[in-house]
Design a protein around this motif. Structure first.
Motif, PDB file in Angstrom:
ATOM      1  N   ARG A  66     -20.522 -42.621  50.695  1.00  0.00           N
ATOM      2  CA  ARG A  66     -20.750 -43.887  50.001  1.00  0.00           C
ATOM      3  C   ARG A  66     -22.210 -44.331  50.109  1.00  0.00           C
ATOM      4  NH1 ARG A  66     -20.580 -48.925  51.814  1.00  0.00           N
ATOM      5  NH2 ARG A  66     -19.630 -48.334  53.798  1.00  0.00           N
ATOM      6  N   VAL A  67     -22.792 -44.104  51.305  1.00  0.00           N
ATOM      7  CA  VAL A  67     -24.204 -44.465  51.472  1.00  0.00           C
ATOM      8  C   VAL A  67     -25.090 -43.552  50.634  1.00  0.00           C
ATOM      9  CG1 VAL A  67     -26.107 -44.603  53.132  1.00  0.00           C
ATOM     10  CG2 VAL A  67     -23.816 -45.420  53.766  1.00  0.00           C
ATOM     11  N   ALA A  68     -24.757 -42.255  50.590  1.00  0.00           N
ATOM     12  CA  ALA A  68     -25.594 -41.291  49.874  1.00  0.00           C
ATOM     13  C   ALA A  68     -25.530 -41.444  48.367  1.00  0.00           C
ATOM     14  CB  ALA A  68     -25.186 -39.872  50.274  1.00  0.00           C
ATOM     15  N   ALA A  69     -24.571 -42.217  47.866  1.00  0.00           N
ATOM     16  CA  ALA A  69     -24.468 -42.387  46.410  1.00  0.00           C
ATOM     17  C   ALA A  69     -25.693 -43.081  45.809  1.00  0.00           C
ATOM     18  CB  ALA A  69     -23.196 -43.178  46.091  1.00  0.00           C
ATOM     19  N   THR A  70     -26.477 -43.766  46.634  1.00  0.00           N
ATOM     20  CA  THR A  70     -27.680 -44.461  46.153  1.00  0.00           C
ATOM     21  C   THR A  70     -28.844 -43.496  45.956  1.00  0.00           C
ATOM     22  OG1 THR A  70     -26.932 -46.413  47.378  1.00  0.00           O
ATOM     23  CG2 THR A  70     -29.213 -46.427  46.617  1.00  0.00           C
ATOM     24  N   LEU A  71     -28.851 -42.348  46.635  1.00  0.00           N
ATOM     25  CA  LEU A  71     -30.001 -41.443  46.574  1.00  0.00           C
ATOM     26  C   LEU A  71     -30.270 -40.919  45.167  1.00  0.00           C
ATOM     27  CD1 LEU A  71     -29.671 -39.345  49.868  1.00  0.00           C
ATOM     28  CD2 LEU A  71     -31.400 -41.063  49.301  1.00  0.00           C
ATOM     29  N   PRO A  72     -29.294 -40.425  44.411  1.00  0.00           N
ATOM     30  CA  PRO A  72     -29.592 -39.948  43.047  1.00  0.00           C
ATOM     31  C   PRO A  72     -30.184 -41.038  42.148  1.00  0.00           C
ATOM     32  CG  PRO A  72     -27.448 -39.181  43.743  1.00  0.00           C
ATOM     33  CD  PRO A  72     -27.905 -40.171  44.757  1.00  0.00           C
ATOM     34  N   VAL A  73     -29.719 -42.290  42.331  1.00  0.00           N
ATOM     35  CA  VAL A  73     -30.265 -43.400  41.535  1.00  0.00           C
ATOM     36  C   VAL A  73     -31.730 -43.628  41.888  1.00  0.00           C
ATOM     37  CG1 VAL A  73     -30.020 -45.864  41.012  1.00  0.00           C
ATOM     38  CG2 VAL A  73     -27.979 -44.449  41.364  1.00  0.00           C
ATOM     39  N   MET A  74     -32.056 -43.562  43.175  1.00  0.00           N
ATOM     40  CA  MET A  74     -33.444 -43.769  43.607  1.00  0.00           C
ATOM     41  C   MET A  74     -34.358 -42.656  43.071  1.00  0.00           C
ATOM     42  SD  MET A  74     -32.791 -44.911  47.578  1.00  0.00           S
ATOM     43  CE  MET A  74     -34.529 -44.727  47.982  1.00  0.00           C
ATOM     44  N   VAL A 153     -29.038 -41.483  55.665  1.00  0.00           N
ATOM     45  CA  VAL A 153     -28.865 -40.361  54.743  1.00  0.00           C
ATOM     46  C   VAL A 153     -30.216 -40.086  54.094  1.00  0.00           C
ATOM     47  CG1 VAL A 153     -27.613 -39.468  52.757  1.00  0.00           C
ATOM     48  CG2 VAL A 153     -26.490 -41.079  54.314  1.00  0.00           C
ATOM     49  N   GLU A 154     -30.646 -38.790  54.165  1.00  0.00           N
ATOM     50  CA  GLU A 154     -31.988 -38.449  53.673  1.00  0.00           C
ATOM     51  C   GLU A 154     -31.909 -37.260  52.709  1.00  0.00           C
ATOM     52  OE1 GLU A 154     -34.956 -38.482  57.075  1.00  0.00           O
ATOM     53  OE2 GLU A 154     -33.052 -38.315  58.174  1.00  0.00           O
ATOM     54  N   ARG A 155     -32.951 -37.190  51.817  1.00  0.00           N
ATOM     55  CA  ARG A 155     -33.071 -36.033  50.930  1.00  0.00           C
ATOM     56  C   ARG A 155     -34.526 -35.915  50.486  1.00  0.00           C
ATOM     57  NH1 ARG A 155     -29.644 -35.657  45.477  1.00  0.00           N
ATOM     58  NH2 ARG A 155     -27.919 -35.687  46.978  1.00  0.00           N
ATOM     59  N   ASP A 156     -35.010 -34.666  50.434  1.00  0.00           N
ATOM     60  CA  ASP A 156     -36.374 -34.398  49.948  1.00  0.00           C
ATOM     61  C   ASP A 156     -36.356 -34.204  48.434  1.00  0.00           C
ATOM     62  OD1 ASP A 156     -37.374 -34.556  52.500  1.00  0.00           O
ATOM     63  OD2 ASP A 156     -37.253 -32.382  52.868  1.00  0.00           O
ATOM     64  N   ALA A 157     -37.438 -34.662  47.804  1.00  0.00           N
ATOM     65  CA  ALA A 157     -37.559 -34.482  46.348  1.00  0.00           C
ATOM     66  C   ALA A 157     -39.044 -34.429  45.964  1.00  0.00           C
ATOM     67  CB  ALA A 157     -36.873 -35.611  45.609  1.00  0.00           C
ATOM     68  N   VAL A 158     -39.357 -33.623  44.940  1.00  0.00           N
ATOM     69  CA  VAL A 158     -40.733 -33.513  44.413  1.00  0.00           C
ATOM     70  C   VAL A 158     -40.705 -34.112  43.005  1.00  0.00           C
ATOM     71  CG1 VAL A 158     -42.613 -31.977  43.800  1.00  0.00           C
ATOM     72  CG2 VAL A 158     -41.173 -31.458  45.787  1.00  0.00           C
ATOM     73  N   LEU A 159     -41.496 -35.162  42.811  1.00  0.00           N
ATOM     74  CA  LEU A 159     -41.502 -35.854  41.517  1.00  0.00           C
ATOM     75  C   LEU A 159     -42.326 -35.072  40.504  1.00  0.00           C
ATOM     76  CD1 LEU A 159     -41.936 -39.543  42.731  1.00  0.00           C
ATOM     77  CD2 LEU A 159     -39.830 -38.311  42.200  1.00  0.00           C
ATOM     78  N   PRO A 160     -42.061 -35.227  39.209  1.00  0.00           N
ATOM     79  CA  PRO A 160     -42.834 -34.521  38.171  1.00  0.00           C
ATOM     80  C   PRO A 160     -44.315 -34.903  38.220  1.00  0.00           C
ATOM     81  CG  PRO A 160     -40.810 -35.406  37.251  1.00  0.00           C
ATOM     82  CD  PRO A 160     -40.928 -35.972  38.633  1.00  0.00           C
ATOM     83  N   GLY A 161     -45.152 -33.931  38.142  1.00  0.00           N
ATOM     84  CA  GLY A 161     -46.595 -34.160  38.167  1.00  0.00           C
ATOM     85  C   GLY A 161     -47.162 -34.327  39.551  1.00  0.00           C
ATOM     86  N   ALA A 162     -46.372 -34.095  40.614  1.00  0.00           N
ATOM     87  CA  ALA A 162     -46.838 -34.266  41.989  1.00  0.00           C
ATOM     88  C   ALA A 162     -46.567 -33.007  42.785  1.00  0.00           C
ATOM     89  CB  ALA A 162     -46.156 -35.459  42.640  1.00  0.00           C
ATOM     90  N   THR A 163     -47.369 -32.806  43.795  1.00  0.00           N
ATOM     91  CA  THR A 163     -47.165 -31.677  44.703  1.00  0.00           C
ATOM     92  C   THR A 163     -46.664 -32.135  46.072  1.00  0.00           C
ATOM     93  OG1 THR A 163     -49.477 -31.819  45.396  1.00  0.00           O
ATOM     94  CG2 THR A 163     -48.952 -30.323  43.575  1.00  0.00           C
ATOM     95  N   THR A 164     -46.626 -33.413  46.293  1.00  0.00           N
ATOM     96  CA  THR A 164     -46.183 -33.966  47.583  1.00  0.00           C
ATOM     97  C   THR A 164     -44.666 -34.036  47.617  1.00  0.00           C
ATOM     98  OG1 THR A 164     -48.200 -35.297  47.709  1.00  0.00           O
ATOM     99  CG2 THR A 164     -46.361 -35.928  49.143  1.00  0.00           C
ATOM    100  N   VAL A 165     -44.127 -33.678  48.774  1.00  0.00           N
ATOM    101  CA  VAL A 165     -42.686 -33.782  48.996  1.00  0.00           C
ATOM    102  C   VAL A 165     -42.403 -35.169  49.553  1.00  0.00           C
ATOM    103  CG1 VAL A 165     -40.680 -32.878  50.209  1.00  0.00           C
ATOM    104  CG2 VAL A 165     -42.483 -31.328  49.428  1.00  0.00           C
ATOM    105  N   PHE A 166     -41.613 -35.928  48.806  1.00  0.00           N
ATOM    106  CA  PHE A 166     -41.240 -37.276  49.244  1.00  0.00           C
ATOM    107  C   PHE A 166     -39.845 -37.253  49.873  1.00  0.00           C
ATOM    108  CE2 PHE A 166     -44.454 -37.971  46.022  1.00  0.00           C
ATOM    109  CZ  PHE A 166     -45.215 -38.983  46.565  1.00  0.00           C
TER     110      PHE A 166
END
Length: 502
Positions: A66-74, A153-166
């Protein structure tokens, strides 16, 4: 030396020694109950631990999902500003993210970049381990805020046009989850405890009912030993116990047959010896002389031994086969009347007192032989007054016989039980009376002891025998003890009637 001699004699003996002593002392019911208790405890314990992990894991996993359901929206709403930092083109729809210290937080972090946090964090921030890779969802318990445990709850993601892992992180206060887990565990263990208690009670009931035929068998064997029955009934036992009962009854039948044969042989031998002994005594009486006296003395000793062992054989045979119950008072009245008639010339009076309802667990002939010898000795060696008291208590009958004679020297009580010994050699007799009483009483599990009579001044014989309840007057409510003043003897030498109280 033969090495085989040092080996154990058998596997069963080794196994028996290997078992603990306390286990070998336990009854079958206790063994079954202990085995069931151990097995139930192991199953409940292991099963409870497994269920506890499953239930707890399910609750935590549901909470984290339930907590992780917010991650895809973010991640979907995240974009880079002109400085390369993350911004949301739309905030996550959750009122608590905008309320300071609400217990629900989000944060976006990256190495070398400023943290992007929810308003609910206010002046705090989540300390994230950016060195750990989380390409998929990572869940953990976060204790960075004092007094406020969180599920993170954590997850790594790389945004379009960026090389930094957020690193995108969402956290929610876990107090409610902890209470729910504690409540679920309490309910689980209470239910398992009640289940285990029910299983233990069921095992105890099963052991009790399952072993009831053995208890009935034990009661039946006790009844055989006490003389209440002759055989164990084979119709009232289950098939598993029936072979044991059959073998037991066969053993009883064999033992009775052997005892009867032994008694018959002893009786035949005794009767076969009596005639030659009588012939020897008669010939010795007629011949006279030192040799005749020697023959008479030895023949009398032979007769004493024959009479003694014949009495023992009769009592043993009757004891092994009898279920008889004998009222003591009636037997004493018969013996008292006979003794008063025998010693009428000496004015002997036999007084009876005590429990009229006492019952002896044995044969009438054996009881009359024992009390007859005691009363006969009291009448023969006393001064004319014999007092007999009967008492019954705790499954035991006590017959006390006292006389007003000279008694016996102190310390010679035990010697009177020797076969053929008589302190008064002037009286006619074999010297077997007390020895027979002692042996017959021992066959029935009783005993006899001698002491001085405090009331009459003579000898007191106390005979203890197994009792069998009451056949009349209750114990302790029998006849009162009459006056011990010796009755007068008439001038003609005849004795007054026996003092049998109403």
């Amino acid at each position: 030396m033969d090495q085989r001699s040092s080996r154990p004699s058998g596997g069963s003996a080794t196994a028996s020694r290997a078992r603990p002593a306390w286990w070998r002392r336990q009854s079958l019911s206790a063994r079954l109950l202990l085995l069931s208790l151990g097995w139930i405890t192991a199953l409940i314990g292991l099963g409870g631990l497994a269920l506890d992990r499953i239930v707890t894991g399910t609750l935590i996993r549901t909470f984290d999902e339930r907590v992780a359901a917010t991650l895809p929206v973010m991640i979907a709403a995240a974009e880079l500003d002109p400085y390369g930092d993350v911004r949301f083109n739309r905030e996550p729809v959750e009122p608590r993210f905008a309320e300071p210290y609400s217990g629900r937080y989000w944060q976006v972090s990256a190495k070398g970049r400023a943290d992007f946090r929810s308003r609910s964090l206010w002046d705090r921030m989540l300390v994230l381990d950016l060195d750990r890779s989380c390409p998929l969802t990572c869940t953990s318990r976060y204790e960075g805020f004092e007094g406020e445990p969180l599920r993170l709850v954590e997850r790594d993601a790389v945004l379009p046009g960026a090389t930094t892992v957020f690193r995108f992180a969402v956290a929610e206060r876990a107090d409610g989850l902890d209470r729910e887990v504690l409540r679920a565990r309490r309910t689980l263990w209470i239910a398992l405890g009640l289940l285990g208690l029910g299983l233990v009670l069921l095992a105890a009931l099963q052991a009790t009912i399952g072993l009831m035929p053995l208890k009935r068998l034990s009661a039946a064997i006790a009844g055989i030993r006490d003389g209440r029955q002759a055989r164990v009934p084979e119709t009232a036992v289950p098939p598993e116990v029936a072979p044991l009962v059959g073998e037991l009854n066969a053993l009883l039948e064999h033992s009775e047959r052997v005892a009867e044969e032994g008694r018959m042989h002893a009786g035949n031998l005794a009767h076969a010896l009596k005639t030659p002994i009588s012939v020897l005594l008669n010939e010795a009486e007629a011949a006279g002389g030192p040799l005749a006296e020697l023959v008479k003395r030895e023949a009398a000793a032979m007769r004493r031994h024959v009479d003694h062992h014949l009495a023992r054989a009769r009592a043993s045979a009757r004891r092994g086969q009898s279920a008889a119950r004998t009222p003591v008072w009636a037997a004493l009245e018969r013996v008292a009347r006979a003794i008063e008639r025998i010693y009428a010339g000496r004015g002997v009076v036999v007084d009876l007192a005590g429990d009229r309802g006492a019952v002896f667990r044995g044969e009438r002939e054996d009881l009359e032989e024992m009390v007859g010898n005691l009363i006969d000795n009291a009448a023969k060696y006393g001064g004319g007054r014999v007092f007999v008291t009967v008492a019954a208590a705790d499954g035991e009958v006590t017959v006390t016989v006292e006389d007003d004679g000279p008694g016996i020297p102190k310390g010679l009580e035990a010697r009177l039980f020797e076969r053929g010994l008589r302190l008064d050699t002037g009286e006619v007799g074999t010297g077997l009376g007390l020895a027979i009483v002692r042996d017959v009483a021992a066959i029935y599990g009783g005993e006899i002891r001698l002491a001085a009579s405090e009331d009459l001044g003579g000898l007191m014989a106390v005979l203890r025998l197994p009792g069998a309840g009451h056949g009349g007057t209750p114990a302790g409510r029998g006849e009162p003890r009459p006056s011990l003043t010796p009755p007068p003897i008439s001038a003609t030498g005849s004795a007054p009637p026996a003092a049998v109280l109403p």
